[in-house]
Design a protein around this motif. Sequence first.
Motif, PDB file in Angstrom:
ATOM      1  N   ILE A 144       7.383   2.820  -2.817  1.00 36.09           N
ATOM      2  CA  ILE A 144       7.613   2.767  -4.261  1.00 36.09           C
ATOM      3  C   ILE A 144       9.050   2.392  -4.620  1.00 36.09           C
ATOM      4  CG2 ILE A 144       7.783   4.243  -6.308  1.00 36.09           C
ATOM      5  CD1 ILE A 144       5.175   5.455  -5.619  1.00 36.09           C
ATOM      6  N   ILE A 145      10.036   2.996  -3.961  1.00 39.15           N
ATOM      7  CA  ILE A 145      11.420   2.705  -4.336  1.00 39.15           C
ATOM      8  C   ILE A 145      12.226   2.095  -3.189  1.00 39.15           C
ATOM      9  CG2 ILE A 145      11.477   4.487  -6.117  1.00 39.15           C
ATOM     10  CD1 ILE A 145      12.945   6.299  -4.234  1.00 39.15           C
ATOM     11  N   ARG A 184       0.492   2.608  -7.460  1.00 42.33           N
ATOM     12  CA  ARG A 184       0.279   1.314  -6.810  1.00 42.33           C
ATOM     13  C   ARG A 184       0.979   0.201  -7.571  1.00 42.33           C
ATOM     14  NH1 ARG A 184      -6.030   1.165  -6.709  1.00 42.33           N
ATOM     15  NH2 ARG A 184      -5.676  -0.949  -5.909  1.00 42.33           N
ATOM     16  N   SER A 185       0.928   0.288  -8.884  1.00 43.05           N
ATOM     17  CA  SER A 185       1.578  -0.726  -9.702  1.00 43.05           C
ATOM     18  C   SER A 185       3.089  -0.724  -9.486  1.00 43.05           C
ATOM     19  CB  SER A 185       1.263  -0.476 -11.185  1.00 43.05           C
ATOM     20  OG  SER A 185       1.951  -1.381 -12.016  1.00 43.05           O
ATOM     21  N   VAL A 228       4.700   1.232  11.304  1.00 42.17           N
ATOM     22  CA  VAL A 228       3.549   0.758  12.078  1.00 42.17           C
ATOM     23  C   VAL A 228       2.315   0.643  11.183  1.00 42.17           C
ATOM     24  CG1 VAL A 228       1.963   1.332  13.968  1.00 42.17           C
ATOM     25  CG2 VAL A 228       4.422   1.671  14.258  1.00 42.17           C
ATOM     26  N   GLY A 229       2.161   1.566  10.241  1.00 42.17           N
ATOM     27  CA  GLY A 229       0.992   1.554   9.371  1.00 42.17           C
ATOM     28  C   GLY A 229       1.068   0.572   8.220  1.00 42.17           C
ATOM     29  N   GLY A 230       2.220  -0.076   8.022  1.00 40.99           N
ATOM     30  CA  GLY A 230       2.391  -0.979   6.888  1.00 40.99           C
ATOM     31  C   GLY A 230       3.046  -0.248   5.745  1.00 40.99           C
ATOM     32  N   ILE A 231       4.211  -0.710   5.318  1.00 42.07           N
ATOM     33  CA  ILE A 231       4.992  -0.002   4.314  1.00 42.07           C
ATOM     34  C   ILE A 231       4.182   0.234   3.040  1.00 42.07           C
ATOM     35  CG2 ILE A 231       7.057  -0.062   2.898  1.00 42.07           C
ATOM     36  CD1 ILE A 231       7.509   0.319   5.886  1.00 42.07           C
ATOM     37  N   GLY A 232       4.059   1.492   2.638  1.00 44.47           N
ATOM     38  CA  GLY A 232       3.347   1.845   1.431  1.00 44.47           C
ATOM     39  C   GLY A 232       1.860   2.075   1.612  1.00 44.47           C
ATOM     40  N   LEU A 249       0.555  -2.751  11.321  1.00 39.62           N
ATOM     41  CA  LEU A 249      -0.821  -2.986  11.757  1.00 39.62           C
ATOM     42  C   LEU A 249      -1.782  -3.136  10.580  1.00 39.62           C
ATOM     43  CD1 LEU A 249      -1.120  -0.419  14.707  1.00 39.62           C
ATOM     44  CD2 LEU A 249      -0.726  -2.889  14.842  1.00 39.62           C
ATOM     45  N   PHE A 250      -1.418  -2.544   9.445  1.00 44.00           N
ATOM     46  CA  PHE A 250      -2.290  -2.583   8.268  1.00 44.00           C
ATOM     47  C   PHE A 250      -1.544  -3.253   7.121  1.00 44.00           C
ATOM     48  CE2 PHE A 250      -3.224   1.081  10.903  1.00 44.00           C
ATOM     49  CZ  PHE A 250      -4.585   0.946  11.124  1.00 44.00           C
ATOM     50  N   ARG A 251      -2.260  -3.589   6.091  1.00 49.59           N
ATOM     51  CA  ARG A 251      -1.682  -4.261   4.941  1.00 49.59           C
ATOM     52  C   ARG A 251      -0.628  -3.388   4.282  1.00 49.59           C
ATOM     53  NH1 ARG A 251      -5.021  -6.037  -0.509  1.00 49.59           N
ATOM     54  NH2 ARG A 251      -3.241  -6.940  -1.640  1.00 49.59           N
ATOM     55  N   ALA A 252       0.504  -3.983   3.942  1.00 50.20           N
ATOM     56  CA  ALA A 252       1.591  -3.244   3.311  1.00 50.20           C
ATOM     57  C   ALA A 252       1.277  -2.963   1.849  1.00 50.20           C
ATOM     58  CB  ALA A 252       2.897  -4.020   3.433  1.00 50.20           C
ATOM     59  N   ASN A 253       2.135  -2.095   1.226  1.00 50.59           N
ATOM     60  CA  ASN A 253       2.015  -1.637  -0.165  1.00 50.59           C
ATOM     61  C   ASN A 253       0.899  -0.608  -0.310  1.00 50.59           C
ATOM     62  OD1 ASN A 253       3.015  -4.801  -0.837  1.00 50.59           O
ATOM     63  ND2 ASN A 253       4.071  -3.140  -1.879  1.00 50.59           N
ATOM     64  N   ILE A 254       1.116   0.324  -1.210  1.00 49.16           N
ATOM     65  CA  ILE A 254       0.160   1.409  -1.461  1.00 49.16           C
ATOM     66  C   ILE A 254      -1.163   0.823  -1.914  1.00 49.16           C
ATOM     67  CG2 ILE A 254      -0.391   3.303  -3.026  1.00 49.16           C
ATOM     68  CD1 ILE A 254       2.456   4.165  -2.899  1.00 49.16           C
TER      69      ILE A 254
END
Length: 293
Positions: free
Chosen positions: A31-32, A170-171, A233-237, A287-292
């Motif tokens: 988020i920040i 998410r926004s 590793v999980g994608g930021i967010g 490994l996964f898509r970034a962003n919440i």
Amino acid sequence: MEYILQQSINALGWGSVMALLGAGYTMTFGIIGLVNFAHGEVLMAGAIAAYIAMSVLGLPFWAGVIASIAGSVAIGLIIERVCFKPVRNVGMITLFIVSLGASIILRNLSILTLGDQLKPFLVPDYFAGIFTFGNLYIFKKNIIIFSLTVIIGVALATFVRKTKFGVAMRSVSYDSSLSQAMGINTEKIIVFTFILSSILCGIAAVFWGLLYGYVSSSIGVEAVVAAFIASVVGGIGNINGAIASGYILGIGGALFVAFLPPDLVGLRPLFLWLVFFLILFLKPSGLFRANIK
């Protein structure tokens, strides 16, 4: 194969702690854009609060859980209001330095006031016991911790996807300026995100105490590294990605140590850094898509 399966089962508890820490870390990171090195001290505050409630004041376990969550939330909000809010728009380098300074100050304040010795964490009898399936041994506390983490993960994912607050989070993670222009109170979202992240730290602190039977003023050092690497590793967010990565790193680290000679078991933290640099080299986005989401 049986040996590998046994080690994987043994790692479910530590994987759960890493999953919760990574999920909390990745929310503030996403988020920040904050590399929050004080995240480990939020965990430490919860663990120490639970220790004081149960071992010093003699309160029951459920009160220790509440104390842990309350302690983590209190420290998390203090860090956000006092340390991060005044310099939030100054730049990432400044935020990085401030978070590192907050971590050092909080850890040393705890050491000065309470000492750095291991403090016993009272584990209730209903967490004791071992189940056997053939030649496999499963600790009851690992099953409980893993089950609760899965429930928390599902609830968190549902909250982020289905509620107005979750959509707002998410926004803001995608574009905070545009979100503010559309009428979203970004300040409120940031504060709420820190509260939610701190609650996860408080729960993880209780799980830590149940797993190892102790807490200390320095547990945040190892915890923040695990949280940071799990979030990358999980994608930021990506909250689900951070939870999945927590288990990947937890089980992978257990297997890494299981196949090392006994005199090299101290190299377990090396596994986290090996995975971290490998991911940065092969798939920097995680490994996964970034962003919440």
